[in-house]
Scaffold this active site. Sequence first.
Site, PDB file in Angstrom:
ATOM      1  CG  ASN A  54      74.087   8.260  -0.546  1.00 23.89           C
ATOM      2  OD1 ASN A  54      73.707   7.678   0.456  1.00 23.89           O
ATOM      3  ND2 ASN A  54      75.301   8.766  -0.659  1.00 23.89           N
ATOM      4  CB  CYS A  55      71.654   3.380   0.804  1.00 33.04           C
ATOM      5  SG  CYS A  55      72.954   3.841   1.928  1.00 33.04           S
ATOM      6  CG  LEU A  56      72.312   1.718  -5.067  1.00 28.23           C
ATOM      7  CD1 LEU A  56      73.246   0.953  -5.968  1.00 28.23           C
ATOM      8  CD2 LEU A  56      71.412   2.616  -5.882  1.00 28.23           C
TER       9      LEU A  56
END
Length: 102
Positions: free
Chosen positions: A100-102
């Site tokens: 879920n990290c950009l």
Amino acid sequence: MIESPPANYLDKLPAWTELSARQLAAEDNIELTAPHLEILLVARQFYADFGFSPSMRPLIRYIADHLNLGKARSIYLMQLFPPSPAKVVARLAGLPKPKNCL
């Protein structure tokens, strides 16, 4: 015919060393200290236990369980691994980027 998986940095996961982490950290202008390495080792243990890189909340919970509550604070992690602790920790620990990290 069985295709081999694409080559990526995960192929080198077992080859991770403190020296490789220090070299990556230097690219981010981070000088690794004992507290940094402690978090990196905890993140690697999380990966060994669960098979994926921790995002921020699971990382904090895991740190609380395996180190202490004082180190399980987002502000503490931001000071050590700016600007995105979970992403930076994963990179320096030789782990894949958290999902879920950009």
